[in-house]
Design an enzyme around this catalytic site. Sequence first.
Site, PDB file in Angstrom:
ATOM      1  CB  CYS A  65      38.972  81.628  46.835  1.00 13.74           C
ATOM      2  SG  CYS A  65      39.573  81.958  48.369  1.00 13.74           S
ATOM      3  CG  HIS A  98      31.281  98.422  64.463  1.00 13.58           C
ATOM      4  ND1 HIS A  98      31.797  97.401  65.326  1.00 13.58           N
ATOM      5  CD2 HIS A  98      30.129  98.645  64.379  1.00 13.58           C
ATOM      6  CE1 HIS A  98      30.842  97.986  66.604  1.00 13.58           C
ATOM      7  NE2 HIS A  98      29.721  98.217  65.935  1.00 13.58           N
TER       8      HIS A  98
END
Length: 154
Positions: A65, A98
Amino acid sequence: MVIAIGSDHAGYHLKEHVKRVLEAGGHEILDVGTETPESVDYPAFAEQAARLVGDGQAERAILACGSGVGVAIVANKVAGVRAVNAHDPSEVEMARRHNDANTVTLSGARLAPDQADAIVERFLRTTFEGGRHARRVGQISALDGSAVRDRVPG
């Protein structure tokens, strides 16, 4: 890899660029739209792509966007989705390693196509480290109930 993609009008051109690159790389693309640069509301497109990931029909999603923020907010409302609004390859790499991010969101207003290419390439090739991070991702998944759903066969 099966990849869902979507955008609003402000991310349309970047989405189309990324789509062409991914298809050339042999990926299967599930494009939920938008199909033109005419003004549309981003939540519907972001939700559709995110649900494809949350439901297991796509391995990853790429959304765009104007800022990347709106589609990230929407995607993170869908169970099983961990979206990151990445600004550079290092950021998306850490989110994959992670946090097991399975959705990346991009700024159509701020990223040039070559910058987006570098982010997407790193997003797709980086693997989740697991270990201590798996416990944390499990805690995140428990918040939306996807950890329970993922354990149910079928």
